[in-house]
Motif scaffolding. Structure first.
Motif, PDB file in Angstrom:
ATOM      1  N   LYS A 114      22.631  93.729 -44.510  1.00 57.65           N
ATOM      2  CA  LYS A 114      23.052  94.595 -45.391  1.00 57.65           C
ATOM      3  C   LYS A 114      23.447  94.703 -46.872  1.00 57.65           C
ATOM      4  CE  LYS A 114      26.836  98.416 -43.212  1.00 57.65           C
ATOM      5  NZ  LYS A 114      27.800  98.566 -42.548  1.00 57.65           N
ATOM      6  N   ILE A 115      24.458  93.866 -46.496  1.00 56.49           N
ATOM      7  CA  ILE A 115      25.025  93.731 -48.852  1.00 56.49           C
ATOM      8  C   ILE A 115      23.286  93.401 -49.165  1.00 56.49           C
ATOM      9  CG2 ILE A 115      25.930  92.052 -50.025  1.00 56.49           C
ATOM     10  CD1 ILE A 115      28.045  93.128 -48.592  1.00 56.49           C
ATOM     11  N   ASP A 116      22.849  92.419 -48.554  1.00 62.93           N
ATOM     12  CA  ASP A 116      21.366  91.932 -49.511  1.00 62.93           C
ATOM     13  C   ASP A 116      20.571  93.777 -50.221  1.00 62.93           C
ATOM     14  OD1 ASP A 116      22.637  89.919 -49.475  1.00 62.93           O
ATOM     15  OD2 ASP A 116      20.521  88.852 -48.175  1.00 62.93           O
ATOM     16  N   ASP A 123      31.102  97.197 -44.743  1.00 60.33           N
ATOM     17  CA  ASP A 123      31.923  96.625 -43.621  1.00 60.33           C
ATOM     18  C   ASP A 123      31.061  96.014 -42.347  1.00 60.33           C
ATOM     19  OD1 ASP A 123      34.114  95.332 -41.663  1.00 60.33           O
ATOM     20  OD2 ASP A 123      35.679  96.916 -42.733  1.00 60.33           O
ATOM     21  N   ARG A 124      31.083  96.141 -41.435  1.00 60.62           N
ATOM     22  CA  ARG A 124      29.864  96.057 -40.217  1.00 60.62           C
ATOM     23  C   ARG A 124      30.036  97.108 -39.495  1.00 60.62           C
ATOM     24  NH1 ARG A 124      29.677  89.603 -38.924  1.00 60.62           N
ATOM     25  NH2 ARG A 124      31.086  89.203 -39.888  1.00 60.62           N
ATOM     26  N   GLY A 125      29.773  98.690 -39.757  1.00 58.16           N
ATOM     27  CA  GLY A 125      29.119  99.175 -39.215  1.00 58.16           C
ATOM     28  C   GLY A 125      29.662  99.444 -37.835  1.00 58.16           C
ATOM     29  N   THR A 126      28.505  99.680 -37.209  1.00 59.04           N
ATOM     30  CA  THR A 126      28.646 100.089 -36.155  1.00 59.04           C
ATOM     31  C   THR A 126      29.041  98.577 -34.987  1.00 59.04           C
ATOM     32  OG1 THR A 126      25.934  99.445 -35.737  1.00 59.04           O
ATOM     33  CG2 THR A 126      27.084 101.890 -35.798  1.00 59.04           C
ATOM     34  N   GLY A 127      28.754  97.388 -35.804  1.00 59.25           N
ATOM     35  CA  GLY A 127      29.462  95.833 -35.434  1.00 59.25           C
ATOM     36  C   GLY A 127      28.557  95.125 -35.603  1.00 59.25           C
ATOM     37  N   VAL A 128      27.326  95.592 -36.721  1.00 62.39           N
ATOM     38  CA  VAL A 128      26.420  93.932 -36.568  1.00 62.39           C
ATOM     39  C   VAL A 128      26.940  92.548 -36.387  1.00 62.39           C
ATOM     40  CG1 VAL A 128      24.765  95.572 -38.271  1.00 62.39           C
ATOM     41  CG2 VAL A 128      26.536  94.213 -39.197  1.00 62.39           C
ATOM     42  N   ASP A 129      26.366  91.468 -36.956  1.00 60.97           N
ATOM     43  CA  ASP A 129      26.828  90.814 -35.887  1.00 60.97           C
ATOM     44  C   ASP A 129      26.679  89.611 -37.849  1.00 60.97           C
ATOM     45  OD1 ASP A 129      23.942  90.228 -36.458  1.00 60.97           O
ATOM     46  OD2 ASP A 129      23.371  89.056 -34.700  1.00 60.97           O
ATOM     47  N   ASP A 130      27.350  88.475 -38.125  1.00 68.83           N
ATOM     48  CA  ASP A 130      26.658  87.940 -39.348  1.00 68.83           C
ATOM     49  C   ASP A 130      25.451  88.001 -39.869  1.00 68.83           C
ATOM     50  OD1 ASP A 130      29.338  86.984 -39.335  1.00 68.83           O
ATOM     51  OD2 ASP A 130      29.178  85.057 -38.277  1.00 68.83           O
ATOM     52  N   GLU A 131      24.623  87.690 -39.423  1.00 69.98           N
ATOM     53  CA  GLU A 131      23.383  87.697 -40.364  1.00 69.98           C
ATOM     54  C   GLU A 131      23.085  89.467 -40.315  1.00 69.98           C
ATOM     55  OE1 GLU A 131      18.437  87.444 -38.576  1.00 69.98           O
ATOM     56  OE2 GLU A 131      19.627  86.485 -37.304  1.00 69.98           O
ATOM     57  N   GLY A 132      23.651  90.411 -39.727  1.00 71.73           N
ATOM     58  CA  GLY A 132      23.179  92.025 -40.052  1.00 71.73           C
ATOM     59  C   GLY A 132      23.994  92.534 -40.914  1.00 71.73           C
ATOM     60  N   TYR A 133      24.623  91.547 -40.943  1.00 72.61           N
ATOM     61  CA  TYR A 133      26.337  92.057 -42.312  1.00 72.61           C
ATOM     62  C   TYR A 133      25.609  91.754 -43.738  1.00 72.61           C
ATOM     63  CZ  TYR A 133      30.320  92.212 -45.611  1.00 72.61           C
ATOM     64  OH  TYR A 133      31.577  92.760 -45.708  1.00 72.61           O
ATOM     65  N   ASN A 134      25.214  90.218 -43.831  1.00 71.57           N
ATOM     66  CA  ASN A 134      24.386  89.846 -44.614  1.00 71.57           C
ATOM     67  C   ASN A 134      23.277  90.109 -45.520  1.00 71.57           C
ATOM     68  OD1 ASN A 134      26.594  87.283 -45.147  1.00 71.57           O
ATOM     69  ND2 ASN A 134      25.441  86.287 -43.341  1.00 71.57           N
ATOM     70  N   GLU A 177      15.679  97.784 -42.417  1.00 69.66           N
ATOM     71  CA  GLU A 177      16.011  96.316 -42.720  1.00 69.66           C
ATOM     72  C   GLU A 177      16.643  95.849 -42.481  1.00 69.66           C
ATOM     73  OE1 GLU A 177      14.932  94.916 -45.854  1.00 69.66           O
ATOM     74  OE2 GLU A 177      13.556  96.973 -45.788  1.00 69.66           O
ATOM     75  N   GLY A 178      16.858  95.743 -40.992  1.00 66.38           N
ATOM     76  CA  GLY A 178      18.395  95.422 -40.207  1.00 66.38           C
ATOM     77  C   GLY A 178      19.341  95.645 -39.926  1.00 66.38           C
ATOM     78  N   VAL A 179      19.942  96.302 -40.983  1.00 67.27           N
ATOM     79  CA  VAL A 179      20.750  96.438 -41.238  1.00 67.27           C
ATOM     80  C   VAL A 179      22.030  96.940 -39.433  1.00 67.27           C
ATOM     81  CG1 VAL A 179      20.642  97.388 -43.907  1.00 67.27           C
ATOM     82  CG2 VAL A 179      21.165  98.815 -42.179  1.00 67.27           C
ATOM     83  N   SER A 180      21.292  97.582 -38.950  1.00 68.54           N
ATOM     84  CA  SER A 180      22.789  98.180 -37.881  1.00 68.54           C
ATOM     85  C   SER A 180      22.174  97.522 -36.342  1.00 68.54           C
ATOM     86  CB  SER A 180      22.281 100.158 -37.511  1.00 68.54           C
ATOM     87  OG  SER A 180      22.458 100.486 -36.605  1.00 68.54           O
ATOM     88  N   ALA A 181      23.096  97.511 -35.734  1.00 68.71           N
ATOM     89  CA  ALA A 181      23.059  96.901 -34.416  1.00 68.71           C
ATOM     90  C   ALA A 181      22.480  98.435 -33.435  1.00 68.71           C
ATOM     91  CB  ALA A 181      25.052  96.562 -34.507  1.00 68.71           C
ATOM     92  N   TYR A 182      22.444  99.516 -33.915  1.00 69.36           N
ATOM     93  CA  TYR A 182      21.889 100.074 -32.805  1.00 69.36           C
ATOM     94  C   TYR A 182      20.273 100.319 -33.398  1.00 69.36           C
ATOM     95  CZ  TYR A 182      26.738 100.297 -30.381  1.00 69.36           C
ATOM     96  OH  TYR A 182      27.437 100.665 -29.221  1.00 69.36           O
ATOM     97  N   PRO A 183      19.489 100.660 -32.172  1.00 66.56           N
ATOM     98  CA  PRO A 183      18.394 101.100 -32.114  1.00 66.56           C
ATOM     99  C   PRO A 183      18.394 102.748 -33.020  1.00 66.56           C
ATOM    100  CG  PRO A 183      18.598 101.145 -30.014  1.00 66.56           C
ATOM    101  CD  PRO A 183      19.875 100.573 -30.947  1.00 66.56           C
ATOM    102  N   GLN A 184      17.520 103.450 -33.896  1.00 67.75           N
ATOM    103  CA  GLN A 184      17.434 104.625 -35.059  1.00 67.75           C
ATOM    104  C   GLN A 184      17.634 105.819 -33.848  1.00 67.75           C
ATOM    105  OE1 GLN A 184      14.551 105.396 -37.790  1.00 67.75           O
ATOM    106  NE2 GLN A 184      15.534 105.367 -38.986  1.00 67.75           N
ATOM    107  N   GLU A 185      16.896 105.338 -32.577  1.00 70.61           N
ATOM    108  CA  GLU A 185      16.485 106.867 -31.893  1.00 70.61           C
ATOM    109  C   GLU A 185      17.693 106.894 -30.656  1.00 70.61           C
ATOM    110  OE1 GLU A 185      15.062 102.920 -29.395  1.00 70.61           O
ATOM    111  OE2 GLU A 185      14.792 103.823 -31.151  1.00 70.61           O
ATOM    112  N   VAL A 186      18.882 106.446 -30.802  1.00 68.08           N
ATOM    113  CA  VAL A 186      20.087 106.596 -30.526  1.00 68.08           C
ATOM    114  C   VAL A 186      20.809 107.556 -31.556  1.00 68.08           C
ATOM    115  CG1 VAL A 186      22.524 105.525 -31.205  1.00 68.08           C
ATOM    116  CG2 VAL A 186      21.461 104.575 -30.015  1.00 68.08           C
TER     117      VAL A 186
END
Length: 357
Positions: free
Chosen positions: A220-222, A207-218, A80-89
């Motif tokens: 995440k909330i949704d 919160d923003r977890g690993t540091g998502v931008d505003d779009e990612g944060y929204n 859903e695009g809730v993280s700033a890092y890819p899953q393989e991390v």
């Protein structure tokens, strides 16, 4: 335990062995603290810690063998695009833990604590002699679209944490336990769990977890709101909440905490995700509250809601939010020092120092 039927002899046996603190041991510790060569109460939280741990252990506490359990799991909600890092991390960081290159390894080494890394369900396939394999699958389902896992797997996640702890404990008796996490996207289910259990609005525990931008944060909330609406988790049933909006590693950490408490061992809670696991353990068995020690006040906004709901106060506030168990192992020497003051410091009578009139 809450009035929830769980068909698990392992879990029920563990829960039956989590008892109230030993009041007599605590009173003896309190009397000894008051007789030590210092003004009464002058060591503040150190005194409180030593008395709590005396109550946990049933006598004057000694801390020698320490261990941090870092549980790893992947999450389908990442799509859903809730993280700033890819899953393989997730898998890459697990290898970093196993090779001793992560922050938790450095801090665990400083604290002379054993590091236990557990695969609770990561997507990557990893082979390493030190990795504890308790995988329940290649990550959870996308909780926005369906339950994160089945109820059966939710119970197994907690059972897996119990089994891991018991295996390590049987190898080497442990005096102090820390729980930590690794999992890209796991602040999203943690926020969902905390919102469900505390009744706090999603926005206030996210919160923003690993540091998502505003779009990612929204997003995440949704995503959290939609997951809760879609799955309708029952806050009175901890395993329903875990299955609907949780994570394998969250269940695993809760299992470690419950198993440690059943052996009269204090459990150090790390940050936000570790706190969500502690909250899950508390909802399963409220008596565990007295066995928990909150290490630090995570920068993640939802951590305060967790600590307030359980009734815990953090030891330090270093503006940390890494996870892994870093904050928990950081305070291990503080806890060890608190116990040493109680056991090794002289009383006024022993030191032949005049007490106050």
């Amino acid at each position: 335990m809450k009035n929830v039927v769980v068909e698990s002899d392992l879990l029920n046996n563990v829960l039956s062995n989590i008892s109230p603190l030993d009041e007599e041991a605590m009173e003896q510790a309190r009397e000894r603290q008051d007789s030590l060569t210092k003004p009464r109460g002058s060591l503040g939280r150190l005194e409180e810690l030593s008395i709590q741990i005396a109550g946990i252990k049933g006598g004057l506490p000694s801390i020698e063998n320490k261990a941090v359990f870092t549980m790893a799991g992947d999450h389908g909600v990442v799509e859903e695009g809730v993280s700033a890092y890819p899953q393989e991390v997730t898998g890459q960081m697990v290898m970093n833990f196993l090779n001793g290159g992560a922050a938790v390894n450095v801090l665990a080494s400083e604290a002379e604590a054993r590091s236990v890394v557990v695969d609770m369900g990561i997507k990557a396939e990893i082979e390493h002699p030190e990795l504890v394999d308790m995988s329940l699958g290649p990550g959870t389902n996308n909780m926005v679209k369906e339950p994160a896992m089945s109820r059966e797997k939710a119970v197994k996640a907690v059972e897996s944490g119990i089994k891991v702890f018991q295996e390590i404990y049987n190898e080497e008796k442990i005096d102090l336990v820390a729980i930590g996490d690794m999992g890209i996207g796991n602040t999203t289910p943690s926020s969902a769990l905390i919102s469900c259990f505390t009744g706090t609005d999603v926005e206030d525990v996210t919160d923003r977890g690993t540091g998502v931008d505003d779009e990612g944060y929204n997003k995440k909330i949704d995503s959290i709101k939609q997951a809760i609406e879609t799955n309708n988790p029952n806050p009175e049933d901890p395993f329903d909440v875990l299955s609907k909006v949780g994570g394998y590693e969250i269940g695993g950490m809760a299992g470690v905490a419950l198993a440690a408490a059943s052996k009269n061992i204090p459990v150090i809670v790390d940050g936000f995700i570790s706190g969500a696991a502690a909250l899950l353990a508390y909802e399963i068995e409220p008596e565990i509250k007295n066995y928990l020690i909150a290490s630090h006040d995570s920068v993640e906004s939802g951590h305060a809601a967790t600590l307030n709901h359980i009734g815990l106060t953090e030891l330090v506030d270093f503006n940390m939010r890494l996870g892994e168990g870093t904050g928990a192992v950081l305070v291990m020497p503080i806890i060890q020092s608190a116990c040493s003051v109680l056991t090794d410091m002289m009383t006024f009578e022993e030191a032949k120092v005049s007490d106050k009139d």
